[in-house]
Motif scaffolding. Structure first.
Motif, PDB file in Angstrom:
ATOM      1  N   THR A 269       0.856  -1.178   0.000  1.00 27.15           N
ATOM      2  CA  THR A 269       0.000   0.000   0.000  1.00 27.15           C
ATOM      3  C   THR A 269       0.898   1.237   0.000  1.00 27.15           C
ATOM      4  O   THR A 269       1.717   1.410   0.898  1.00 27.15           O
ATOM      5  CB  THR A 269      -0.927   0.003   1.230  1.00 27.15           C
ATOM      6  OG1 THR A 269      -1.784  -1.140   1.153  1.00 27.15           O
ATOM      7  CG2 THR A 269      -1.789   1.252   1.261  1.00 27.15           C
ATOM      8  N   GLU A 275       7.973   8.694  -0.378  1.00 27.43           N
ATOM      9  CA  GLU A 275       9.210   9.321   0.083  1.00 27.43           C
ATOM     10  C   GLU A 275      10.435   8.494  -0.261  1.00 27.43           C
ATOM     11  O   GLU A 275      11.569   8.964  -0.146  1.00 27.43           O
ATOM     12  CB  GLU A 275       9.153   9.494   1.609  1.00 27.43           C
ATOM     13  CG  GLU A 275       8.146  10.533   2.040  1.00 27.43           C
ATOM     14  CD  GLU A 275       7.987  10.547   3.541  1.00 27.43           C
ATOM     15  OE1 GLU A 275       8.985  10.335   4.237  1.00 27.43           O
ATOM     16  OE2 GLU A 275       6.853  10.763   3.998  1.00 27.43           O
TER      17      GLU A 275
ATOM     18  N   ASP B  60      22.930   3.816   4.549  1.00 27.12           N
ATOM     19  CA  ASP B  60      22.853   4.870   3.543  1.00 27.12           C
ATOM     20  C   ASP B  60      23.784   4.589   2.349  1.00 27.12           C
ATOM     21  O   ASP B  60      24.685   5.360   2.034  1.00 27.12           O
ATOM     22  CB  ASP B  60      23.175   6.240   4.156  1.00 27.12           C
ATOM     23  CG  ASP B  60      22.747   7.370   3.225  1.00 27.12           C
ATOM     24  OD1 ASP B  60      21.958   7.102   2.287  1.00 27.12           O
ATOM     25  OD2 ASP B  60      23.202   8.501   3.418  1.00 27.12           O
ATOM     26  N   PRO B  61      23.542   3.465   1.689  1.00 24.09           N
ATOM     27  CA  PRO B  61      24.416   3.079   0.580  1.00 24.09           C
ATOM     28  C   PRO B  61      24.193   3.950  -0.652  1.00 24.09           C
ATOM     29  O   PRO B  61      23.170   4.624  -0.769  1.00 24.09           O
ATOM     30  CB  PRO B  61      23.972   1.648   0.284  1.00 24.09           C
ATOM     31  CG  PRO B  61      22.527   1.624   0.685  1.00 24.09           C
ATOM     32  CD  PRO B  61      22.419   2.523   1.878  1.00 24.09           C
ATOM     33  N   ILE B  88       6.749  -3.875   6.120  1.00 23.95           N
ATOM     34  CA  ILE B  88       7.924  -3.054   5.802  1.00 23.95           C
ATOM     35  C   ILE B  88       7.468  -1.626   5.529  1.00 23.95           C
ATOM     36  O   ILE B  88       6.465  -1.406   4.857  1.00 23.95           O
ATOM     37  CB  ILE B  88       8.623  -3.611   4.541  1.00 23.95           C
ATOM     38  CG1 ILE B  88       9.113  -5.036   4.814  1.00 23.95           C
ATOM     39  CG2 ILE B  88       9.766  -2.709   4.090  1.00 23.95           C
ATOM     40  CD1 ILE B  88       9.498  -5.788   3.562  1.00 23.95           C
ATOM     41  N   SER B  90       7.795   2.191   3.964  1.00 25.03           N
ATOM     42  CA  SER B  90       8.316   2.799   2.760  1.00 25.03           C
ATOM     43  C   SER B  90       8.801   4.168   3.193  1.00 25.03           C
ATOM     44  O   SER B  90       8.019   5.097   3.299  1.00 25.03           O
ATOM     45  CB  SER B  90       7.183   2.891   1.739  1.00 25.03           C
ATOM     46  OG  SER B  90       7.579   3.664   0.653  1.00 25.03           O
ATOM     47  N   SER B  91      10.087   4.258   3.519  1.00 23.87           N
ATOM     48  CA  SER B  91      10.558   5.515   4.100  1.00 23.87           C
ATOM     49  C   SER B  91      11.600   6.181   3.224  1.00 23.87           C
ATOM     50  O   SER B  91      12.137   5.582   2.295  1.00 23.87           O
ATOM     51  CB  SER B  91      11.190   5.251   5.471  1.00 23.87           C
ATOM     52  OG  SER B  91      12.518   4.803   5.268  1.00 23.87           O
ATOM     53  N   ALA B  92      11.892   7.397   3.582  1.00 24.08           N
ATOM     54  CA  ALA B  92      12.888   8.154   2.836  1.00 24.08           C
ATOM     55  C   ALA B  92      14.285   7.567   3.005  1.00 24.08           C
ATOM     56  O   ALA B  92      15.174   7.793   2.203  1.00 24.08           O
ATOM     57  CB  ALA B  92      12.873   9.599   3.298  1.00 24.08           C
ATOM     58  N   ALA B  93      14.476   6.782   4.067  1.00 24.24           N
ATOM     59  CA  ALA B  93      15.789   6.184   4.275  1.00 24.24           C
ATOM     60  C   ALA B  93      16.044   5.031   3.304  1.00 24.24           C
ATOM     61  O   ALA B  93      17.173   4.571   3.173  1.00 24.24           O
ATOM     62  CB  ALA B  93      15.905   5.698   5.717  1.00 24.24           C
ATOM     63  N   GLY B  94      14.980   4.554   2.671  1.00 24.63           N
ATOM     64  CA  GLY B  94      15.181   3.520   1.646  1.00 24.63           C
ATOM     65  C   GLY B  94      14.831   2.107   2.071  1.00 24.63           C
ATOM     66  O   GLY B  94      15.325   1.139   1.510  1.00 24.63           O
ATOM     67  N   GLU B  96      12.310   0.445   1.408  1.00 27.57           N
ATOM     68  CA  GLU B  96      11.706  -0.279   0.287  1.00 27.57           C
ATOM     69  C   GLU B  96      12.775  -0.872  -0.644  1.00 27.57           C
ATOM     70  O   GLU B  96      12.834  -2.092  -0.819  1.00 27.57           O
ATOM     71  CB  GLU B  96      10.722   0.662  -0.428  1.00 27.57           C
ATOM     72  CG  GLU B  96      10.106   0.157  -1.707  1.00 27.57           C
ATOM     73  CD  GLU B  96       9.064  -0.926  -1.495  1.00 27.57           C
ATOM     74  OE1 GLU B  96       9.367  -1.888  -0.779  1.00 27.57           O
ATOM     75  OE2 GLU B  96       7.967  -0.815  -2.055  1.00 27.57           O
ATOM     76  N   PRO B  97      13.683  -0.066  -1.202  1.00 20.26           N
ATOM     77  CA  PRO B  97      14.694  -0.682  -2.075  1.00 20.26           C
ATOM     78  C   PRO B  97      15.647  -1.617  -1.345  1.00 20.26           C
ATOM     79  O   PRO B  97      16.034  -2.652  -1.895  1.00 20.26           O
ATOM     80  CB  PRO B  97      15.438   0.515  -2.679  1.00 20.26           C
ATOM     81  CG  PRO B  97      15.064   1.699  -1.880  1.00 20.26           C
ATOM     82  CD  PRO B  97      13.722   1.411  -1.274  1.00 20.26           C
ATOM     83  N   SER B  99      15.061  -3.568   1.115  1.00 19.02           N
ATOM     84  CA  SER B  99      14.419  -4.860   1.389  1.00 19.02           C
ATOM     85  C   SER B  99      14.100  -5.616   0.101  1.00 19.02           C
ATOM     86  O   SER B  99      13.722  -6.771   0.152  1.00 19.02           O
ATOM     87  CB  SER B  99      13.131  -4.645   2.184  1.00 19.02           C
ATOM     88  OG  SER B  99      12.181  -3.954   1.397  1.00 19.02           O
ATOM     89  N   ASP B 134       1.574   6.696   5.557  1.00 18.55           N
ATOM     90  CA  ASP B 134       0.744   6.434   4.388  1.00 18.55           C
ATOM     91  C   ASP B 134       1.251   5.304   3.502  1.00 18.55           C
ATOM     92  O   ASP B 134       0.773   5.153   2.385  1.00 18.55           O
ATOM     93  CB  ASP B 134       0.517   7.716   3.581  1.00 18.55           C
ATOM     94  CG  ASP B 134       1.817   8.312   3.095  1.00 18.55           C
ATOM     95  OD1 ASP B 134       2.877   7.688   3.305  1.00 18.55           O
ATOM     96  OD2 ASP B 134       1.762   9.399   2.504  1.00 18.55           O
ATOM     97  N   SER B 135       2.203   4.521   3.987  1.00 20.06           N
ATOM     98  CA  SER B 135       2.656   3.415   3.155  1.00 20.06           C
ATOM     99  C   SER B 135       3.036   2.207   3.995  1.00 20.06           C
ATOM    100  O   SER B 135       3.491   2.347   5.125  1.00 20.06           O
ATOM    101  CB  SER B 135       3.874   3.831   2.319  1.00 20.06           C
ATOM    102  OG  SER B 135       3.503   4.815   1.393  1.00 20.06           O
ATOM    103  N   VAL B 136       2.866   1.040   3.423  1.00 20.44           N
ATOM    104  CA  VAL B 136       3.305  -0.186   4.085  1.00 20.44           C
ATOM    105  C   VAL B 136       3.366  -1.286   3.031  1.00 20.44           C
ATOM    106  O   VAL B 136       2.571  -1.309   2.090  1.00 20.44           O
ATOM    107  CB  VAL B 136       2.340  -0.592   5.219  1.00 20.44           C
ATOM    108  CG1 VAL B 136       0.948  -0.901   4.674  1.00 20.44           C
ATOM    109  CG2 VAL B 136       2.859  -1.805   5.985  1.00 20.44           C
TER     110      VAL B 136
END
Ligand code: SF4
Lengths: 758, 168
Positions: A269, A275, B60-61, B88, B90-94, B96-97, B99, B134-136
């Motif tokens: 979602t 961000e 922070d790669p 998981i 979805s943050s600005a620290a990354g 999402e990518p 993981s 707002d994300s997961v």
């Protein structure tokens, strides 16, 4: 359909059975089994279905409001929403957004198939890459999806390997699924890294937060959504639900229904623009914390990742009209899980390509094609739905899919019609016309009239038997029926009895148990087949009921309307419903139970009649009606003497229940009564006999019908089953079984008949 | 109660072919070092008492480091015991990518954040969404496909997943 068109259609189906049937069969039946396991062991399943249905009903009701909300929410997040009227409108907008981008990666989405976005983008000079492996295989092969969820289900690993070896010419030819997958991962991985734009669909759109939910197993949707800095999501407006609070039932249901998994690998979602740092693989030395940051807050990522752009394209394309349409509206509740296709016996055997249609295929596709494309597109494959109703319980949002098929059939009948069909039968039309006191328009094809007015035909057949039987059996008349009505000559036609069940009952002097002596009184419903063709099972039913102490009546009652319904002749079916109810109402008022032998007629009383009759009438009839063995079961439970029925003494039987009987949950009663009476019962695992009424008679579908039947044939000819008495509840099942097996079949009530001598 | 939840979580993970390691904050560095395949990348753990400071994980790669990493380490705010699902962010620290791109995803979760079912996970999520999240991504097991004719793990997402549960 002209004789020639029928032949072409038959040839096409034969070819698909040969080329794609095997792969589809393996996958669809496997997934269907997995679905059973995943839903049976899941206690909340039924409650969640109800909840999901309610959420969808409410969301579609409130659609305009939800569109307003999601627009505000997405804009507040920094994205854009575009409401597209139709495919051209959507494509034009997408082209503008994509601008001078060179490449775009896509995650599987039927909605983008619906608008043919790939063609449109490629014409605009954009390289489009599908990243879902199944979808990519089809892109490489230049084919269309054959299934909503498993688009390349019709292809085997060997075929994919051959395709890839030819297309990509690897040093070492691909063989295993691992090799193919690894290659796809690398090849598509590079495309994802290089892409300027990512495009996804959306399984759900949450209005309140402006989020989209993507359900996948591969992870490609996540990559397409977050790797490139521009994300375009294309979703039908029907995907809107109010908020994350309504999402849970769908998360629990969708994978179970689709693949039998308890939850999909990734349920993502996102409220884009997200961000998450945008990844620029051409700039390898930028740390993630600085990627895409417009500056300002000193790294660590932030809301002002202003590289990111998000566009939500909400597609109408006929959906608003579907929402206004009392019959098609339900289609909008569909969550595209594909369970209806997987549960469909015809689909399992021949796959989606036989269904036709522009985009959608199998199960609910009739509704989608009629709604988003045209009735013509729906007309092509609407024929493969036999109304067996197996998909009804499969659907996680409880859509009455067979009803939608009948409605669309009716509309097609009433539309322009199929001119070729009407024009090549003038010589025969008068005969059919004479048989057809129906309410249907003139454009209706003679074949539909023929099958749709089966009750009239049956009356005539009984009145003229044995002449009618002789005519139906001879070469020349079968040739005429085949040529003009497309009734396959390889299929035995029903043999009409000269004396109907009602006449027999009157002649024997009515019930042997008087109403005064009985606790219960029942009207045995003389359906067309029992009354005119299989009178034996009717007589057995009378004797069984009497043996259990019931006073029986067998009055003339109008036919249920099942035959016209299955031809999409709704007005005629409705008239039958009114007549049948009128004939039965007085009996119901007098507290008589209505006992039905033919499961498809009971299914009409319990289901479709609510569409035709006033609510109260439909309810009363449904509540008073029982399937004959279900009724016997109830009597036995309440103290009736089992000894009055013919004992099984260990007789070995092979029992096939009827599709609609299973949908109604009545199979178990038959098995219980037979076992209770001492029969050794083997039940068919195969759910469908492949016949389903008029379907198996039709020349173009005869072979498919036999192919579907082959599963049942195989099960009933194993060592354990070969010498068992064959028993089936539906007429059409019995006909199919008689055609498939050497030994005859009968209705369970005939086994229990106290006068039966082996 | 918590023990039962974690036990259920472990057996759900087991069915998915996902390994699980329990440790306390003191043992965390050693436990993690034993699991990861280098090179490894990660995002800050946001969990009290543990960090990636003293383990061979690049926080922070760069995109190049992300691309060549074999392991990605992220925190997980909630895990669902009955399904073995990891929520998981979805943050600005990354998250999402990190993981998603490396072959192996190592998820770090506090024992107290392992909840029983999706009901509890959604109840948390509702609150968090109300508070502005707002994300997961609900991730369950490794990525998989049957599109090449047989079930294969590891397609666009990780081939392997390992969970580290931090006891408190
Ligand atoms: S109609 Fe129901 S079963 Fe068929 S795809 Fe839609 S939701 Fe799934």
């Amino acid at each position: 359909m002209s004789a020639e068109t029928r032949r072409e259609k038959a040839a096409q189906i034969r070819q698909l059975l040969d080329t794609e049937g095997e792969n589809v069969h393996a996958d669809a039946t496997h997934i269907n089994e997995a679905r059973y396991d995943a839903t049976e062991s899941f206690g909340e399943y039924e409650d969640l279905r109800t909840e999901a249905r309610e959420i969808k009903e409410d969301a579609i009701e409130r659609l305009p409001e939800l569109i307003g909300r999601v627009t505000d929410a997405v804009e507040a997040n920094g994205g854009q929403v575009y409401l597209a009227d139709d495919a051209a409108d959507a494509n034009q907008y997408i082209e503008e957004v994509v601008g001078d981008a060179d490449s775009l990666v896509k995650s599987k989405s039927m909605t983008t198939e619906e608008i043919d976005v790939n063609d449109s983008l490629e014409a605009a000079g954009v390289d489009v890459h599908e990243t879902d492996l199944g979808e990519w295989v089809l892109q490489v092969a230049d084919e269309s999806p054959s299934h909503i969820v498993g688009p390349a289900m019709h292809k085997s690993r060997e075929e994919i390997a051959a395709l890839f070896n030819e297309r990509f010419d690897p040093d070492e030819p691909f063989e295993t699924a691992e090799e193919l997958t690894a290659f796809a991962r690398d090849w598509l991985g590079e495309r994802i890294q290089d892409a300027d734009v990512g495009m996804t669909g959306a399984n759900f759109v949450l209005a309140e937060s402006g989020s989209i939910t993507l359900v996948t197993n591969e992870g490609n949707a996540r990559k397409c959504a977050v790797a490139p800095d521009t994300h375009v999501a294309v979703a039908g407006v029907e995907k809107l639900i109010p908020s994350i609070r309504e999402l849970q039932p769908f998360v629990e249901l969708i994978a179970r229904a689709a693949t039998g998994q308890s939850i999909a690998q990734y349920v993502t979602t996102l409220s884009p623009p997200v961000e998450t740092p945008t990844l620029d693989f051409d700039d390898p030395d930028t740390p993630l914390s600085e990627a895409g940051i417009g500056g300002g807050n000193g790294g660590g990522g932030s809301d002002d990742n202003d590289d990111r752009e998000f566009h939500l394209v909400l597609l109408d394309n006929g959906r608003s009209a579907m929402r206004e349409d009392d019959q098609l509206r339900e289609t909008l509740y569909c969550i595209r899980c594909g369970a209806c296709a997987n549960s469909c016996a015809n689909f399992q055997h021949v796959g989606g390509h036989a269904f036709g249609g522009e985009t959608y295929t199998g199960g609910i596709a009739t509704g989608w094609e009629a709604g988003v494309h045209s009735q013509d597109s729906a007309a092509e494959f609407n024929d493969l739905c036999t109304g067996c109703s197996r998909c009804v319980n499969a659907c996680p949002v409880k859509i009455d899919i067979p009803w939608i098929n009948e409605v669309v059939r009716d509309r097609i009948n009433r539309g322009v019609g199929d001119a070729s069909d009407a024009s090549d039968t003038p010589e025969f039309d008068f005969l059919v016309e004479g048989l057809t006191p129906d309410e249907e328009p003139g454009g209706l094809t003679p074949r539909k009239r023929f099958f749709g007015n089966f009750s009239t035909l049956a009356k005539l057949g009984s009145a003229t038997a044995p002449v009618s039987n002789w005519l139906a059996g001879t070469g020349p008349s079968r040739a005429v029926l085949e040529r003009f009505l497309g009734i396959d000559r390889r299929r035995d036609l029903p043999k009409f009895e000269r004396e109907t069940l009602v006449e027999w009952f009157d002649a024997r002097g009515g019930s042997r148990v008087s109403a005064a002596d009985a606790d219960r009184e029942a009207v045995l419903y003389p359906d067309v087949y029992t009354n005119h063709v299989h009178t034996e099972r009717g007589k057995a039913a009378v004797r069984v009921l009497e043996a259990l102490g019931v006073a029986v009546r067998v009055p003339e009652v109008a036919s249920s309307g099942r035959a016209p319904l299955s031809q999409g002749m709704l007005a005629t079916a409705e008239r039958h419903a009114h007549d049948a109810y009128a004939d039965l109402a007085e009996h119901i008022d007098a507290d008589r139970d209505v006992v039905v032998i033919e499961p498809s007629d009971l299914a009409m009383f319990a289901g479709e009649y609510e569409k035709f009759l006033p609510e109260k009438s439909a309810e009363r009839l449904a509540e008073s009606s029982y399937e004959v063995i279900e009724y016997a079961y109830g009597l036995l439970e309440n103290g009736a003497e089992r000894a009055a029925l013919r004992p099984g003494d260990g007789e070995r039987v092979a029992y096939h229940s009827h599709c609609q009987q299973r949908t109604l949950g009545l199979e178990a009663h038959s098995v219980a009564v037979l076992e209770d009476c001492g029969y050794d019962v083997l039940t068919s695992e195969t759910e469908c006999c492949g016949m389903a009424g008029s379907f198996g008679y039709k020349q173009e579908y005869y072979e498919l019908s036999r192919d579907v039947g082959s599963d049942l044939e195989a099960q009933f000819t194993t060592d354990d089953a070969r010498d068992r008495t064959v028993v089936a509840s539906g007429t059409s099942c019995c006909e199919q079984l008689d055609a498939l097996l050497e030994r005859p079949s009968r209705h369970p009530v005939q086994l229990l008949d106290p006068t039966r001598d082996r | 109660m918590a023990t039962e939840t974690v036990a259920t979580f472990e057996s759900s993970l087991d069915e998915l072919g996902v390994g699980m390691t329990r440790t306390d904050p003191e043992g965390f560095d050693d436990a993690l070092a034993a699991i990861i395949d280098e090179p490894a990348v990660g995002v800050p753990l946001r969990i009290d008492g543990v960090s990636l400071d003293d383990v061979p994980v690049t926080v922070d790669p760069t995109t190049a480091q992300l691309e060549s990493a074999r392991t990605g380490v992220t925190p997980v705010g909630t895990a669902v015991a009955t399904y073995g699902t990891l929520a998981i962010e979805s943050s600005a620290a990354g998250d999402e990518p990190v993981s998603l791109f490396p072959e192996c995803h190592v998820a770090v979760v506090r024992e107290v954040d392992v909840v029983w079912g999706l009901d509890e996970a959604f109840a948390r999520l509702d609150e968090e969404f109300d508070a502005g999240r707002d994300s997961v991504v609900f991730a369950t097991g490794a990525s998989a496909t049957a599109d090449m004719g047989e079930m294969v793990e590891g397609v666009h997402g990780p081939t392997a997943v390992h969970v580290v549960v931090i006891e408190s």
